[in-house]
Design an enzyme around this catalytic site. Sequence first.
Site, PDB file in Angstrom:
ATOM      1  N   GLY A  92      38.981  19.694  57.268  1.00  0.00           N
ATOM      2  CA  GLY A  92      40.138  20.253  56.577  1.00  0.00           C
ATOM      3  C   GLY A  92      41.272  19.272  56.680  1.00  0.00           C
ATOM      4  CB  CYS A 144      36.160  16.705  60.530  1.00  0.00           C
ATOM      5  SG  CYS A 144      37.725  15.823  60.576  1.00  0.00           S
ATOM      6  CE1 TYR A 145      42.432  22.303  61.151  1.00  0.00           C
ATOM      7  CE2 TYR A 145      40.751  23.990  60.825  1.00  0.00           C
ATOM      8  CZ  TYR A 145      42.055  23.637  61.126  1.00  0.00           C
ATOM      9  OH  TYR A 145      42.970  24.597  61.403  1.00  0.00           O
ATOM     10  CG  HIS A 173      34.109  13.395  57.541  1.00  0.00           C
ATOM     11  ND1 HIS A 173      34.305  14.653  57.027  1.00  0.00           N
ATOM     12  CD2 HIS A 173      35.314  13.013  58.024  1.00  0.00           C
ATOM     13  CE1 HIS A 173      35.559  15.022  57.183  1.00  0.00           C
ATOM     14  NE2 HIS A 173      36.195  14.043  57.792  1.00  0.00           N
ATOM     15  CD  GLU A 181      31.210  15.316  55.380  1.00  0.00           C
ATOM     16  OE1 GLU A 181      30.621  15.276  56.485  1.00  0.00           O
ATOM     17  OE2 GLU A 181      32.418  15.579  55.260  1.00  0.00           O
ATOM     18  CB  SER A 240      27.555  21.558  23.212  1.00  0.00           C
ATOM     19  OG  SER A 240      26.961  20.977  24.357  1.00  0.00           O
ATOM     20  N   GLY A 257      24.901  18.722  24.567  1.00  0.00           N
ATOM     21  CA  GLY A 257      25.007  18.194  25.918  1.00  0.00           C
ATOM     22  C   GLY A 257      23.930  18.749  26.837  1.00  0.00           C
ATOM     23  CB  VAL A 258      22.691  17.527  30.127  1.00  0.00           C
ATOM     24  CG1 VAL A 258      23.987  17.387  30.875  1.00  0.00           C
ATOM     25  CG2 VAL A 258      21.587  17.900  31.089  1.00  0.00           C
ATOM     26  CG  ASP A 259      26.234  20.982  31.769  1.00  0.00           C
ATOM     27  OD1 ASP A 259      25.394  20.275  32.350  1.00  0.00           O
ATOM     28  OD2 ASP A 259      27.459  20.873  31.924  1.00  0.00           O
ATOM     29  CB  SER A 260      24.684  24.050  26.110  1.00  0.00           C
ATOM     30  OG  SER A 260      24.536  22.868  25.361  1.00  0.00           O
ATOM     31  CB  ALA A 261      20.089  21.033  26.461  1.00  0.00           C
ATOM     32  CE  LYS A 308      26.489  16.877  33.606  1.00  0.00           C
ATOM     33  NZ  LYS A 308      27.172  17.722  32.609  1.00  0.00           N
TER      34      LYS A 308
END
Length: 513
Positions: free
Chosen positions: A47, A74-75, A162, A164, A216, A218-222, A368
């Site tokens: 944080g 961390c925090y 961290h 990550e 659209s 694009g990849v998401d709607s597909a 994504k």
Amino acid sequence: MDFGAQYAQLIARRVREARVYSEIVPHTMPVEEILAKRPKAIILSGGPSSVYAEGAPQLGREIFDAGIPVFGICYGFQAMALALGGTVANTGLREYGRTPLTVTKQGSTLFEGTPDEQSVWMSHGDACSAAPEGFTVTATTERAPVAAFENNEARLYGVQYHPEVLHSTHGQQLLEHFLYRGAGLGPSWTTHNVVEESVEAIRAQVGSKRVVCGLSGGVDSAVAAALVQKAVGDQLTCVFVDHGLLRKGEAEQVEKDFVAATGVQLKVVDAQERFLDALAGATDPEEKRKIIGREFIRVFERAAAEVVAEAGAHGEQVEFLVQGTLYPDVVESGGGTGTANIKSHHNVGGLPEDLQFQLVEPLRRLFKDEVRKVGEELGLPSEIVWRQPFPGPGLGIRIIGEVTGERLDLLREADAIAREELTTAGLDREIWQCPVVLLADVRSVGVQGDGRTYGHPVVLRPVSSEDAMTADWSRLPYDVLAKISTRITNEVPDVNRVVLDVTSKPPGTIEWE
Ligand code: XMP
């Protein structure tokens, strides 16, 4: 549990890379609510503040007494130390960036099998100076006497750094040791399972009702549409509004390749003329965006109403609309889980009140990169799965000046050449996107063959980015730039100059309008 860390989403992704499903909850969520989700393990993120700062997020004991393995970062590590009776002091000794870490206890659950000396990413002012009772200190740094601790019996673990971020050389291994050894979890969050679970969930939600989806390009709607198609087949109708502002070959990819890959019922609306008419005379970027958005909603709305009416004629109801919302959108909008009637929509725009749908959002839990993997698993064409981000208003905001049919044709050609050469050079997945912009109201003098030309410049805008919020211009190899430039000026009539945009974001945005 997110303590306001810039890294919370990154932690969630790293956990998923270990094939364990993860969700982000805000630190303000009551502990009972968190426990009601029946988590198998809890990670406390970093944080921005000191645990002693006014208004700093507090953490009670309850979460540690629930018998669930916890890993503080961390925090989260400091808050954990404090809550369990350890000491956290403002030592005045800050550590930022790459820091050498000494593992003091080999054979620890988290560090086992990692080197005694490793490089980790630090970012802290306060430091834990004494671990809580029952905890063993497992690593130190020069300025953090307690850089990691663990209590194996209670299955509680923490690190000051961290794990990550990639700069922490054994960070992913450490996270996996927590998940697999500390919490006893298995790697079961696989793309295959994601698809199976999503299909089940969609079937349970939709039942035998009909569903409409706006594609659209694009990849998401597909991917969202392909998942729903896999789940409920012909109950789904997709609507594709061809506004004529897509790039070369993209409309065909939706109409042919996507349909071939999924077998989806597709309603195509050819609205190219309508968009061009509406855009005639418009040169202001915001005005163009508004016109395109407005026309899109009108056309989609009418097509959706037709789908509803056709279904009604067969005694069926269209109750659901598919939306390609991704997990980062869910997190950013507060993580709400409601499925209200839509008023506004990222891609489809606000639909009128009398056209009410419930939302089907099969990508709500995905990042994504996971969406792309699901797309591959579903057998979608790689041109669609790996498509670069492309703005809703399309090429309309990449023509600086009025949008006309001829200008669109020029830009489509130039853009296709740039894309082809970037693909040939193997750079597609290295750059975030590369808008090609036509400066339609600018002319410059050139010479071609034996004659003078007076044509338009196009701008190449290759950028690298993690999330489009910030970006840097990509240092493309000169020979690739040269090839693109030569081909565009040779092959695209009326374009006699290619320039490179070397502006980062900020101050420039990625798109020019
Ligand atoms: P900017 O130009 O704001 O773009 O730096 C950031 C990212 O968003 C994309 N973009 C859009 N995407 N509708 C969209 O769906 C839009 O109106 C829109 N405008 C910009 C842009 O391509 C970049 O990836």
